[in-house]
Design a protein around this motif. Structure first.
Motif, PDB file in Angstrom:
ATOM      1  N   LYS A  60       0.843  -1.197   0.000  1.00 42.12           N
ATOM      2  CA  LYS A  60       0.000   0.000   0.000  1.00 42.12           C
ATOM      3  C   LYS A  60       0.880   1.248   0.000  1.00 42.12           C
ATOM      4  CE  LYS A  60      -0.270   0.149   5.047  1.00 42.12           C
ATOM      5  NZ  LYS A  60      -1.154   0.179   6.236  1.00 42.12           N
ATOM      6  N   TRP A  61       0.247   2.384  -0.232  1.00 40.46           N
ATOM      7  CA  TRP A  61       0.945   3.660  -0.140  1.00 40.46           C
ATOM      8  C   TRP A  61       1.218   3.965   1.336  1.00 40.46           C
ATOM      9  CZ3 TRP A  61       2.890   6.236  -4.208  1.00 40.46           C
ATOM     10  CH2 TRP A  61       2.387   5.926  -5.474  1.00 40.46           C
ATOM     11  N   THR A  62       2.445   4.388   1.620  1.00 35.90           N
ATOM     12  CA  THR A  62       2.841   4.802   2.966  1.00 35.90           C
ATOM     13  C   THR A  62       3.144   6.286   2.932  1.00 35.90           C
ATOM     14  OG1 THR A  62       3.859   2.635   3.310  1.00 35.90           O
ATOM     15  CG2 THR A  62       4.441   4.372   4.872  1.00 35.90           C
ATOM     16  N   SER A  63       2.773   7.008   3.975  1.00 37.47           N
ATOM     17  CA  SER A  63       3.051   8.444   4.004  1.00 37.47           C
ATOM     18  C   SER A  63       3.715   8.832   5.313  1.00 37.47           C
ATOM     19  CB  SER A  63       1.767   9.256   3.811  1.00 37.47           C
ATOM     20  OG  SER A  63       0.885   9.061   4.891  1.00 37.47           O
ATOM     21  N   TYR A  64       4.560   9.861   5.217  1.00 43.60           N
ATOM     22  CA  TYR A  64       5.227  10.433   6.385  1.00 43.60           C
ATOM     23  C   TYR A  64       4.993  11.934   6.370  1.00 43.60           C
ATOM     24  CZ  TYR A  64       7.519   5.904   6.782  1.00 43.60           C
ATOM     25  OH  TYR A  64       7.759   4.554   6.911  1.00 43.60           O
ATOM     26  N   SER A  65       4.679  12.488   7.534  1.00 40.17           N
ATOM     27  CA  SER A  65       4.326  13.901   7.641  1.00 40.17           C
ATOM     28  C   SER A  65       5.413  14.683   8.365  1.00 40.17           C
ATOM     29  CB  SER A  65       3.006  14.056   8.401  1.00 40.17           C
ATOM     30  OG  SER A  65       1.960  13.413   7.725  1.00 40.17           O
ATOM     31  N   TYR A  66       5.718  15.854   7.834  1.00 40.13           N
ATOM     32  CA  TYR A  66       6.658  16.794   8.455  1.00 40.13           C
ATOM     33  C   TYR A  66       6.023  18.179   8.376  1.00 40.13           C
ATOM     34  CZ  TYR A  66       9.872  12.885   7.926  1.00 40.13           C
ATOM     35  OH  TYR A  66      10.453  11.641   7.999  1.00 40.13           O
ATOM     36  N   GLY A  67       5.191  18.470   9.361  1.00 37.58           N
ATOM     37  CA  GLY A  67       4.485  19.739   9.316  1.00 37.58           C
ATOM     38  C   GLY A  67       3.556  19.800   8.125  1.00 37.58           C
ATOM     39  N   ASN A  68       3.819  20.735   7.230  1.00 40.90           N
ATOM     40  CA  ASN A  68       2.969  20.907   6.061  1.00 40.90           C
ATOM     41  C   ASN A  68       3.434  20.076   4.864  1.00 40.90           C
ATOM     42  OD1 ASN A  68       0.626  22.259   5.103  1.00 40.90           O
ATOM     43  ND2 ASN A  68       1.922  23.539   3.786  1.00 40.90           N
ATOM     44  N   ILE A 122       3.259  -1.559 -12.237  1.00 38.53           N
ATOM     45  CA  ILE A 122       2.438  -0.721 -11.354  1.00 38.53           C
ATOM     46  C   ILE A 122       1.005  -0.792 -11.858  1.00 38.53           C
ATOM     47  CG2 ILE A 122       2.040   1.598 -10.460  1.00 38.53           C
ATOM     48  CD1 ILE A 122       4.972   2.202 -10.896  1.00 38.53           C
ATOM     49  N   PRO A 123       0.100  -1.367 -11.079  1.00 34.93           N
ATOM     50  CA  PRO A 123      -1.299  -1.434 -11.528  1.00 34.93           C
ATOM     51  C   PRO A 123      -1.871  -0.037 -11.743  1.00 34.93           C
ATOM     52  CG  PRO A 123      -0.923  -2.839  -9.609  1.00 34.93           C
ATOM     53  CD  PRO A 123       0.303  -1.978  -9.766  1.00 34.93           C
ATOM     54  N   VAL A 124      -2.699   0.106 -12.742  1.00 36.65           N
ATOM     55  CA  VAL A 124      -3.331   1.397 -13.028  1.00 36.65           C
ATOM     56  C   VAL A 124      -4.121   1.884 -11.819  1.00 36.65           C
ATOM     57  CG1 VAL A 124      -4.992   2.585 -14.498  1.00 36.65           C
ATOM     58  CG2 VAL A 124      -3.428   0.907 -15.493  1.00 36.65           C
ATOM     59  N   THR A 125      -4.708   0.948 -11.104  1.00 36.12           N
ATOM     60  CA  THR A 125      -5.539   1.319  -9.953  1.00 36.12           C
ATOM     61  C   THR A 125      -4.710   1.954  -8.832  1.00 36.12           C
ATOM     62  OG1 THR A 125      -5.287  -0.948  -9.110  1.00 36.12           O
ATOM     63  CG2 THR A 125      -7.264  -0.465 -10.405  1.00 36.12           C
ATOM     64  N   ALA A 126      -3.391   1.688  -8.812  1.00 35.83           N
ATOM     65  CA  ALA A 126      -2.552   2.223  -7.729  1.00 35.83           C
ATOM     66  C   ALA A 126      -2.526   3.746  -7.748  1.00 35.83           C
ATOM     67  CB  ALA A 126      -1.133   1.678  -7.845  1.00 35.83           C
ATOM     68  N   TYR A 127      -2.549   4.328  -8.940  1.00 35.93           N
ATOM     69  CA  TYR A 127      -2.534   5.790  -9.040  1.00 35.93           C
ATOM     70  C   TYR A 127      -3.830   6.403  -8.506  1.00 35.93           C
ATOM     71  CZ  TYR A 127       1.392   4.840 -12.187  1.00 35.93           C
ATOM     72  OH  TYR A 127       2.575   4.399 -12.722  1.00 35.93           O
ATOM     73  N   ASN A 128      -4.918   5.649  -8.648  1.00 40.04           N
ATOM     74  CA  ASN A 128      -6.220   6.158  -8.199  1.00 40.04           C
ATOM     75  C   ASN A 128      -6.384   6.106  -6.689  1.00 40.04           C
ATOM     76  OD1 ASN A 128      -6.913   6.512 -10.914  1.00 40.04           O
ATOM     77  ND2 ASN A 128      -7.689   4.401 -11.067  1.00 40.04           N
ATOM     78  N   GLU A 129      -5.468   5.411  -6.022  1.00 39.61           N
ATOM     79  CA  GLU A 129      -5.545   5.287  -4.568  1.00 39.61           C
ATOM     80  C   GLU A 129      -4.994   6.519  -3.856  1.00 39.61           C
ATOM     81  OE1 GLU A 129      -3.358   1.766  -3.847  1.00 39.61           O
ATOM     82  OE2 GLU A 129      -4.863   0.418  -4.726  1.00 39.61           O
ATOM     83  N   LEU A 130      -4.362   7.407  -4.607  1.00 38.36           N
ATOM     84  CA  LEU A 130      -3.745   8.593  -4.013  1.00 38.36           C
ATOM     85  C   LEU A 130      -4.728   9.756  -3.942  1.00 38.36           C
ATOM     86  CD1 LEU A 130      -0.322   8.432  -5.876  1.00 38.36           C
ATOM     87  CD2 LEU A 130      -0.617   8.272  -3.401  1.00 38.36           C
ATOM     88  N   SER A 131      -4.629  10.514  -2.863  1.00 41.69           N
ATOM     89  CA  SER A 131      -5.433  11.728  -2.711  1.00 41.69           C
ATOM     90  C   SER A 131      -4.609  12.746  -1.934  1.00 41.69           C
ATOM     91  CB  SER A 131      -6.734  11.416  -1.955  1.00 41.69           C
ATOM     92  OG  SER A 131      -7.493  12.589  -1.789  1.00 41.69           O
ATOM     93  N   PHE A 132      -4.450  13.937  -2.492  1.00 40.08           N
ATOM     94  CA  PHE A 132      -3.552  14.922  -1.916  1.00 40.08           C
ATOM     95  C   PHE A 132      -4.298  16.185  -1.509  1.00 40.08           C
ATOM     96  CE2 PHE A 132      -1.224  12.419  -5.075  1.00 40.08           C
ATOM     97  CZ  PHE A 132      -0.194  11.923  -4.308  1.00 40.08           C
ATOM     98  N   ASP A 133      -3.873  16.745  -0.380  1.00 45.73           N
ATOM     99  CA  ASP A 133      -4.403  18.018   0.104  1.00 45.73           C
ATOM    100  C   ASP A 133      -3.702  19.142  -0.660  1.00 45.73           C
ATOM    101  OD1 ASP A 133      -5.096  20.331   1.477  1.00 45.73           O
ATOM    102  OD2 ASP A 133      -4.916  19.422   3.458  1.00 45.73           O
ATOM    103  N   SER A 134      -4.466  19.940  -1.363  1.00 47.49           N
ATOM    104  CA  SER A 134      -3.888  20.994  -2.206  1.00 47.49           C
ATOM    105  C   SER A 134      -3.157  22.065  -1.405  1.00 47.49           C
ATOM    106  CB  SER A 134      -4.975  21.652  -3.060  1.00 47.49           C
ATOM    107  OG  SER A 134      -5.940  22.281  -2.226  1.00 47.49           O
TER     108      SER A 134
END
Length: 360
Positions: free
Chosen positions: A112-120, A132-144
């Motif tokens: 799965k996608w793993t994320s690490y946060s450093y403030g903003n 890389i499955p095509v569906t893997a890209y659709n699993e991402l969602s980013f805060d603008s």
């Protein structure tokens, strides 16, 4: 905030395809030294995290146990820096035996996608196998409103597939509020825009290992301020690998060839690694002595080798009536059908050398 992006260190490479065992061992240690120097730079410049975008190691075995221990020691001795380690196609099965003693070693997952946060700042990564499955890209969602970094190991479509690494679909990552894509697998530094907000980048390797890794090597420094990223490529390598061409022409003496080589090598530092390609069209009267040239320049550089890529032009008319074994041989080859002039020239030059006792 400062972040380093590096990749393709290949710390335990064999390095003996062209180097002696002693120099291969030395170069292997110099690659680890380069990693150590990068970490020292990070410490001295208040870098918060180092992204390793795959292939920290070269082998899936524990062949170079000492080198793996050195890398682990360097990481453990710098607890103020997080090492975000995404394994690539070369080190996908590598595990640190002392991982529990390195809480600052932050792995990415294969599932799965793993994320690490450093403030903003949010850093996302995913390890993949050969695709890389095509569906893997659709699993991402980013805060603008955040600075978003994606880490992947593989190749974009413009590079020829090699070594079983997955192809990365950059269009699938466009216009998703990503600011920077940290890539590994290609050993040269390259950065380009993906969309109005995002850049993708291969950091390249820290030290060149072979003659397919010529040029400047290092890592990328990211400076993040006011939700924007500024990048700078930092040169690091102890030795640079060069492939240079020396064009020869017509009839040339040994001294003239040596002078042409000397002029072409001018300015290359003594600590570097060099391949000299002898090119051009030479006369059959010109005798090339690559072994002699290598011996003459060996002490000038860490390593140097010569490759004969010249073409020989033979004046067949000179042998029309030559009553000799050489003349008979040349006429025989010249009259063979189904061979190009270039093929005939190569066969004839091989034969002439054999007749002169210069093959070996």
């Amino acid at each position: 905030m400062r972040i380093i992006h590096c990749a393709d260190i290949h710390a335990d490479s064999r390095m003996d395809t062209h180097l002696s065992k002693e120099k291969a061992d030395e170069r292997r240690n110099e690659i680890v030294d380069a990693f150590s120097n990068m970490v020292r730079f990070a410490r001295e410049n208040a870098v918060r995290a180092i992204i390793i975008a795959g292939d920290l190691f070269d082998t899936k075995t524990t062949q170079q146990r000492t080198i793996k221990k050195r890398i682990a020691y360097i990481i453990a001795q710098n607890p103020e820096i997080d090492f975000l380690y995404l394994r690539g196609n070369h080190d996908e099965d590598v595990d640190f035996a002392d991982a529990e003693h390195m809480p600052n070693l932050k792995p990415f997952s294969k599932s799965k996608w793993t994320s690490y946060s450093y403030g903003n700042v949010e850093i996302y990564g995913h390890e993949f196998g050969k695709t890389i499955p095509v569906t893997a890209y659709n699993e991402l969602s980013f805060d603008s409103k955040k600075v978003n970094i994606v880490v992947l190991h593989g190749q974009v479509a413009e590079y020829k597939a090699k070594d079983g690494a997955p192809v990365i679909s950059l269009p699938s990552l466009a216009n998703q509020n990503i600011d920077y894509i940290a890539l590994g697998h290609i050993h040269d530094y390259k950065m380009a825009r993906l969309d109005h907000r995002c850049s993708w980048c291969y950091s390249g390797c820290l030290e060149g290992r072979g003659f397919d890794e010529c040029g400047e090597k290092g890592f990328v420094l990211l400076e993040i301020e006011n939700n924007s990223i500024k990048t700078k490529f930092i040169l690091l390598s102890k030795r640079r690998i060069h492939e240079v061409s020396v064009k020869l022409d017509g009839v040339m003496t040994y001294n003239e060839i040596m002078q042409a080589i000397t002029e072409r090598l001018s300015g290359i530092p003594r600590q570097d690694i060099v391949q000299v390609d002898l090119t051009g069209e030479i006369s059959e009267e010109t005798e090339l002595e690559p072994d002699s040239y290598q011996a003459a320049f060996a002490s000038n550089y860490y390593f140097i080798r010569f490759k004969d890529r010249t073409e020989t032009k033979i004046d067949f008319s000179r042998y029309e009536n030559d009553v000799s074994l050489k003349g008979e041989f040349i006429r025989l080859v010249r009259n063979q059908g189904g061979l190009s002039d270039e093929e005939k020239s190569k066969i004839i030059m091989t034969g002439i050398k054999a007749l002169a006792g210069r093959l070996g």
